[in-house]
Write a protein that holds these residues in place. Structure first.
Motif, PDB file in Angstrom:
ATOM      1  N   HIS A  96      26.993  -3.330  30.831  1.00  0.00           N
ATOM      2  CA  HIS A  96      27.533  -2.189  31.587  1.00  0.00           C
ATOM      3  C   HIS A  96      26.383  -1.297  32.054  1.00  0.00           C
ATOM      4  CE1 HIS A  96      26.873  -0.446  27.613  1.00  0.00           C
ATOM      5  NE2 HIS A  96      26.816   0.736  28.208  1.00  0.00           N
ATOM      6  N   ASP A  98      25.652   2.883  32.375  1.00  0.00           N
ATOM      7  CA  ASP A  98      26.214   4.156  31.928  1.00  0.00           C
ATOM      8  C   ASP A  98      26.657   4.990  33.136  1.00  0.00           C
ATOM      9  OD1 ASP A  98      25.589   3.354  29.372  1.00  0.00           O
ATOM     10  OD2 ASP A  98      23.723   4.502  29.274  1.00  0.00           O
ATOM     11  N   TYR A 153      15.192   4.295  28.375  1.00  0.00           N
ATOM     12  CA  TYR A 153      15.201   3.343  29.498  1.00  0.00           C
ATOM     13  C   TYR A 153      15.961   3.953  30.666  1.00  0.00           C
ATOM     14  CZ  TYR A 153      19.779   2.117  27.450  1.00  0.00           C
ATOM     15  OH  TYR A 153      21.056   2.161  26.937  1.00  0.00           O
ATOM     16  N   HIS A 159      22.829  -2.968  30.754  1.00  0.00           N
ATOM     17  CA  HIS A 159      22.420  -3.202  29.360  1.00  0.00           C
ATOM     18  C   HIS A 159      23.631  -3.551  28.508  1.00  0.00           C
ATOM     19  CE1 HIS A 159      23.454   1.056  29.721  1.00  0.00           C
ATOM     20  NE2 HIS A 159      23.823   1.008  28.452  1.00  0.00           N
TER      21      HIS A 159
HETATM   22 NI    NI Z   1      25.381   2.169  27.614  1.00  0.00          NI
END
Ligand code: NI
Length: 227
Positions: A96, A98, A153, A159
């Protein structure tokens, strides 16, 4: 670019965190997943509006304020109050990205997620799986750090957290809006600053070239910062 910030929390602090967390009520993490992530998220989270998450989150923010490597790498403008999660019994979080904008709790302010952070709260030997796997321009990088260490990151990265097949994985996670929105610009500033720090040790802070490079660093921030 992934940046590892070692020992944001000391071993004693991690122990203190674990004691508080062990007594806490965990909730199903799906409740706080966005509509896109809802189908791929299977973990537990502490309520962010109650103790111990509030106090532990503030503790992390104080620790970060005293961590020069974090300041240099993130150039933070706003930091989302840290949240806490636990993966066990096959818990995982599939691929996914964020959410891009987040409402700061108890505030009218919005935070643009430029950087995502995961602070590991137990040792990699305590569990199998639970790797944070991040797609980068140079391929997939896998992260599983010592307790107290943190990875930063770009929030633009796809991720996932792989299933935890033994033991449990405890971590804090949060987002940062940087004064420098562009990842490449921020990474250049980080490299420049790290170089200036080393030259300062070798040559002294009053050396003419150190003074000049520090000026370049600040003038680049002046050019690039989102006021
Ligand atoms: Ni996440």
């Amino acid at each position: 670019m992934l940046i590892v910030i070692p020992q944001v929390l000391s071993a004693a602090e991690v122990q203190q965190f674990r004691t508080h967390i062990a007594q806490a009520d965990w909730q199903d993490g799906v409740q706080t997943a966005g509509s896109l992530a809802r189908h791929v998220k299977q973990n537990l989270q502490l309520s962010d509006t109650a103790e111990p998450a509030l106090s532990l989150g503030k503790h992390i923010l104080r620790a970060l304020a005293q961590t020069p490597l974090f300041i240099s790498a993130a150039l933070p403008a706003r930091i989302y109050p840290p949240k806490f999660n636990c993966y066990r019994n096959g818990g995982h979080y599939g691929a996914h990205i964020d959410g891009s904008l987040m409402q700061l709790p108890n505030s009218h302010l919005t935070l643009r997620t430029d950087l995502s952070a995961t602070l590991f709260l137990n040792e990699p030997e305590d569990y199998d799986g639970g790797e944070l796997s991040i797609d980068t321009r140079y391929g997939t990088q896998t992260v599983k750090l010592a307790a107290g260490d943190m990875v930063l990151y770009p929030s633009t990265s796809l991720h996932q957290v792989t299933p935890v097949t033994r033991g449990e994985r405890l971590a804090a996670f949060f987002w940062i809006q940087s004064q420098i929105q562009d990842n490449t610009q921020r990474e250049l500033l980080f490299d420049l600053d790290q170089s200036i720090q080393r030259l300062t040790v070798e040559l002294g802070s009053t050396h003419a070239e150190v003074v000049r490079l520090s000026g370049v660093y600040h003038n680049l921030i002046r050019q690039w910062a989102v006021a």
